[in-house]
Design a protein around this motif. Structure first.
Motif, PDB file in Angstrom:
ATOM      1  N   ASP A 170       0.809  -1.224   0.000  1.00 25.56           N
ATOM      2  CA  ASP A 170       0.000   0.000   0.000  1.00 25.56           C
ATOM      3  C   ASP A 170       0.840   1.271   0.000  1.00 25.56           C
ATOM      4  OD1 ASP A 170       0.850  -0.375   2.724  1.00 25.56           O
ATOM      5  OD2 ASP A 170      -0.728   1.010   3.363  1.00 25.56           O
ATOM      6  N   ASP A 171       2.112   1.167  -0.396  1.00 29.03           N
ATOM      7  CA  ASP A 171       2.978   2.342  -0.426  1.00 29.03           C
ATOM      8  C   ASP A 171       3.809   2.329  -1.706  1.00 29.03           C
ATOM      9  OD1 ASP A 171       4.082   4.565   1.605  1.00 29.03           O
ATOM     10  OD2 ASP A 171       5.769   3.786   0.453  1.00 29.03           O
ATOM     11  N   ARG A 172       4.191   3.511  -2.154  1.00 27.27           N
ATOM     12  CA  ARG A 172       4.998   3.617  -3.372  1.00 27.27           C
ATOM     13  C   ARG A 172       6.282   2.800  -3.266  1.00 27.27           C
ATOM     14  NH1 ARG A 172       5.643   7.514  -7.581  1.00 27.27           N
ATOM     15  NH2 ARG A 172       4.001   8.788  -6.643  1.00 27.27           N
ATOM     16  N   ARG A 173       6.885   2.757  -2.080  1.00 23.78           N
ATOM     17  CA  ARG A 173       8.136   2.005  -1.926  1.00 23.78           C
ATOM     18  C   ARG A 173       7.922   0.511  -2.193  1.00 23.78           C
ATOM     19  NH1 ARG A 173       7.028   3.620   3.268  1.00 23.78           N
ATOM     20  NH2 ARG A 173       8.553   5.287   3.145  1.00 23.78           N
ATOM     21  N   ASP A 174       6.697   0.025  -1.988  1.00 24.24           N
ATOM     22  CA  ASP A 174       6.404  -1.376  -2.283  1.00 24.24           C
ATOM     23  C   ASP A 174       6.471  -1.633  -3.785  1.00 24.24           C
ATOM     24  OD1 ASP A 174       5.907  -1.901   0.453  1.00 24.24           O
ATOM     25  OD2 ASP A 174       3.857  -1.171   0.244  1.00 24.24           O
ATOM     26  N   ALA A 175       5.854  -0.735  -4.547  1.00 26.02           N
ATOM     27  CA  ALA A 175       5.889  -0.863  -6.004  1.00 26.02           C
ATOM     28  C   ALA A 175       7.309  -0.699  -6.529  1.00 26.02           C
ATOM     29  CB  ALA A 175       4.955   0.168  -6.641  1.00 26.02           C
ATOM     30  N   TRP A 190      -6.630  -0.024  -0.551  1.00 27.91           N
ATOM     31  CA  TRP A 190      -7.334  -0.045   0.733  1.00 27.91           C
ATOM     32  C   TRP A 190      -6.422   0.350   1.894  1.00 27.91           C
ATOM     33  CZ3 TRP A 190      -6.239  -4.467  -2.150  1.00 27.91           C
ATOM     34  CH2 TRP A 190      -5.315  -5.361  -1.605  1.00 27.91           C
ATOM     35  N   GLY A 191      -5.171   0.671   1.610  1.00 27.15           N
ATOM     36  CA  GLY A 191      -4.203   0.928   2.673  1.00 27.15           C
ATOM     37  C   GLY A 191      -4.229   2.334   3.226  1.00 27.15           C
ATOM     38  N   TYR A 192      -3.082   2.771   3.751  1.00 24.69           N
ATOM     39  CA  TYR A 192      -3.012   3.983   4.572  1.00 24.69           C
ATOM     40  C   TYR A 192      -2.300   5.154   3.903  1.00 24.69           C
ATOM     41  CZ  TYR A 192      -3.939   0.556   8.319  1.00 24.69           C
ATOM     42  OH  TYR A 192      -4.460  -0.432   9.107  1.00 24.69           O
ATOM     43  N   ARG A 193      -2.254   5.202   2.595  1.00 22.46           N
ATOM     44  CA  ARG A 193      -1.484   6.254   1.929  1.00 22.46           C
ATOM     45  C   ARG A 193      -2.100   7.638   2.167  1.00 22.46           C
ATOM     46  NH1 ARG A 193      -5.160   4.643  -1.649  1.00 22.46           N
ATOM     47  NH2 ARG A 193      -5.959   6.130  -3.188  1.00 22.46           N
ATOM     48  N   ASP A 194      -1.281   8.678   1.919  1.00 25.80           N
ATOM     49  CA  ASP A 194      -1.759  10.056   1.977  1.00 25.80           C
ATOM     50  C   ASP A 194      -2.849  10.265   0.933  1.00 25.80           C
ATOM     51  OD1 ASP A 194      -0.091  11.578   3.932  1.00 25.80           O
ATOM     52  OD2 ASP A 194       1.533  10.847   2.669  1.00 25.80           O
ATOM     53  N   ASP A 198      -1.009   9.968  -5.413  1.00 29.94           N
ATOM     54  CA  ASP A 198      -1.682   9.341  -6.553  1.00 29.94           C
ATOM     55  C   ASP A 198      -1.167   7.919  -6.736  1.00 29.94           C
ATOM     56  OD1 ASP A 198      -2.904   8.597  -8.886  1.00 29.94           O
ATOM     57  OD2 ASP A 198      -1.919  10.105 -10.146  1.00 29.94           O
ATOM     58  N   ILE A 199      -1.950   6.955  -6.305  1.00 31.32           N
ATOM     59  CA  ILE A 199      -1.537   5.554  -6.357  1.00 31.32           C
ATOM     60  C   ILE A 199      -1.315   5.079  -7.790  1.00 31.32           C
ATOM     61  CG2 ILE A 199      -3.889   4.614  -6.402  1.00 31.32           C
ATOM     62  CD1 ILE A 199      -2.923   2.440  -4.449  1.00 31.32           C
ATOM     63  N   HIS A 200      -1.993   5.707  -8.739  1.00 28.23           N
ATOM     64  CA  HIS A 200      -1.848   5.304 -10.138  1.00 28.23           C
ATOM     65  C   HIS A 200      -0.525   5.791 -10.737  1.00 28.23           C
ATOM     66  CE1 HIS A 200      -5.918   3.679 -10.425  1.00 28.23           C
ATOM     67  NE2 HIS A 200      -6.294   4.691  -9.676  1.00 28.23           N
ATOM     68  N   ALA A 201       0.183   6.637 -10.004  1.00 26.30           N
ATOM     69  CA  ALA A 201       1.479   7.131 -10.473  1.00 26.30           C
ATOM     70  C   ALA A 201       2.644   6.311  -9.925  1.00 26.30           C
ATOM     71  CB  ALA A 201       1.648   8.602 -10.078  1.00 26.30           C
ATOM     72  N   GLY A 203       3.492   3.267 -10.645  1.00 27.67           N
ATOM     73  CA  GLY A 203       4.090   2.345 -11.602  1.00 27.67           C
ATOM     74  C   GLY A 203       3.814   0.888 -11.308  1.00 27.67           C
ATOM     75  N   ALA A 204       2.842   0.609 -10.433  1.00 28.91           N
ATOM     76  CA  ALA A 204       2.465  -0.783 -10.161  1.00 28.91           C
ATOM     77  C   ALA A 204       1.809  -1.387 -11.395  1.00 28.91           C
ATOM     78  CB  ALA A 204       1.509  -0.845  -8.970  1.00 28.91           C
ATOM     79  N   ASP A 205       1.820  -2.702 -11.478  1.00 26.07           N
ATOM     80  CA  ASP A 205       1.210  -3.377 -12.620  1.00 26.07           C
ATOM     81  C   ASP A 205      -0.304  -3.281 -12.599  1.00 26.07           C
ATOM     82  OD1 ASP A 205       3.525  -4.898 -14.081  1.00 26.07           O
ATOM     83  OD2 ASP A 205       3.897  -5.144 -11.940  1.00 26.07           O
ATOM     84  N   VAL A 206      -0.873  -3.202 -11.398  1.00 20.20           N
ATOM     85  CA  VAL A 206      -2.323  -3.072 -11.272  1.00 20.20           C
ATOM     86  C   VAL A 206      -2.628  -2.425  -9.927  1.00 20.20           C
ATOM     87  CG1 VAL A 206      -2.646  -5.368 -10.233  1.00 20.20           C
ATOM     88  CG2 VAL A 206      -4.532  -4.313 -11.489  1.00 20.20           C
ATOM     89  N   VAL A 207      -3.719  -1.678  -9.871  1.00 22.17           N
ATOM     90  CA  VAL A 207      -4.208  -1.081  -8.630  1.00 22.17           C
ATOM     91  C   VAL A 207      -5.539  -1.740  -8.299  1.00 22.17           C
ATOM     92  CG1 VAL A 207      -5.006   1.027  -7.497  1.00 22.17           C
ATOM     93  CG2 VAL A 207      -3.083   1.129  -9.106  1.00 22.17           C
ATOM     94  N   LEU A 208      -5.667  -2.254  -7.083  1.00 22.64           N
ATOM     95  CA  LEU A 208      -6.903  -2.905  -6.660  1.00 22.64           C
ATOM     96  C   LEU A 208      -7.508  -2.147  -5.484  1.00 22.64           C
ATOM     97  CD1 LEU A 208      -5.940  -6.686  -6.885  1.00 22.64           C
ATOM     98  CD2 LEU A 208      -7.063  -5.252  -8.602  1.00 22.64           C
ATOM     99  N   ALA A 209      -8.834  -2.056  -5.471  1.00 18.42           N
ATOM    100  CA  ALA A 209      -9.534  -1.256  -4.473  1.00 18.42           C
ATOM    101  C   ALA A 209      -9.761  -1.985  -3.162  1.00 18.42           C
ATOM    102  CB  ALA A 209     -10.879  -0.788  -5.040  1.00 18.42           C
ATOM    103  N   SER A 210      -9.822  -3.312  -3.199  1.00 21.13           N
ATOM    104  CA  SER A 210     -10.218  -4.089  -2.026  1.00 21.13           C
ATOM    105  C   SER A 210      -9.519  -5.440  -2.030  1.00 21.13           C
ATOM    106  CB  SER A 210     -11.737  -4.301  -2.060  1.00 21.13           C
ATOM    107  OG  SER A 210     -12.138  -5.384  -1.257  1.00 21.13           O
ATOM    108  N   PRO A 211      -9.280  -6.020  -0.849  1.00 16.14           N
ATOM    109  CA  PRO A 211      -8.739  -7.381  -0.829  1.00 16.14           C
ATOM    110  C   PRO A 211      -9.604  -8.372  -1.610  1.00 16.14           C
ATOM    111  CG  PRO A 211      -8.548  -6.409   1.345  1.00 16.14           C
ATOM    112  CD  PRO A 211      -9.366  -5.451   0.517  1.00 16.14           C
TER     113      PRO A 211
END
Length: 223
Positions: A170-175, A190-194, A198-201, A203-211
């Motif tokens: 749930d953090d940019r450092r993870d991606a 669903w995590g704790y980001r600010d 912008d989670i879509h920025a 560079g993850a392969d996919v963004v998911l809203a919920s477990p």
């Protein structure tokens, strides 16, 4: 892959696998109480969780200098360790996700920047430690996320190549860590980001809203 699922599914811990905000906030509040301070709103702590204890204390007590806040770190950790799973639980749907992974014959593990001892204590208190195939903490190795070493070592311990795994965080450092390791990255919205991050920025392969979205076909596949 087993049934469309990567051979290993690796999770960040706080804000991804487990909703631990309540216990982390309670520990910050105990420090505030010790200082005779006003209550700290949970929304102040939430976006700082991924920055660890120092980050949460900086968010809660911005008027204190670094040296003073450093003296509060151990009391915060002590308060947290004493009630590490009083309010924490896997996010809704996450137990179904773990069942799906195991049912496919794949394995799952945890790669977190949380201290390994605290991570193990939390996962054990939730009854998940016997099921967790590998756990790498923020102090397990010489480097931590966004460096890829933790993910690389997790895969080594599982006897897999990084390309055989997927990492969910749930953090940019993870991606960033997943990309550097050559691993597919799933961003957990669903995590704790600010709120302004912008989670879509990332560079993850996919963004998911919920477990629950992890249960969709291909959601937990490798590259």
């Amino acid at each position: 892959m087993s049934g469309g699922i990567a051979r290993a599914v690796l999770f960040d811990l706080d804000g991804t696998l487990v909703d631990s905000l309540g216990d982390l906030h309670a520990a910050v509040q105990r420090v505030a109480d010790d200082l005779g301070r006003a209550p700290v709103p949970v929304d102040v702590v939430r976006p700082a969780v991924s920055r660890g204890g120092r980050g949460m204390l900086a968010a809660a007590f911005p008027d204190l200098d670094d040296a003073r806040r450093e003296t509060l770190l151990q009391p915060f950790l002590d308060h947290y360790a004493a009630s590490i799973a009083a309010r924490s639980a896997p996010f809704d749907g996450m137990l179904q996700v773990l069942d799906r992974i195991e049912g496919s014959g794949a394995r799952w593990g945890i790669v977190t920047n949380k201290a390994e001892a605290l991570a193990r204590k939390l996962v054990d208190a939730l009854g998940l430690l016997p099921r967790c195939a590998v756990l790498i903490g923020g102090d397990t190795l010489a480097q931590r996320k966004p460096h890829p070493l933790q993910l690389q070592v997790a895969c080594e311990r599982l006897g897999l190549a990084c390309g055989d795994a997927v990492y969910i965080g749930d953090d940019r450092r993870d991606a960033d860590a997943a990309a550097a390791a050559g691993m597919r990255a799933v961003a957990a919205a669903w995590g704790y980001r600010d709120a302004d991050d912008d989670i879509h920025a990332w560079g993850a392969d996919v963004v998911l809203a919920s477990p629950h979205d992890l249960l969709a076909p291909g959601a937990m596949r490798a590259r």
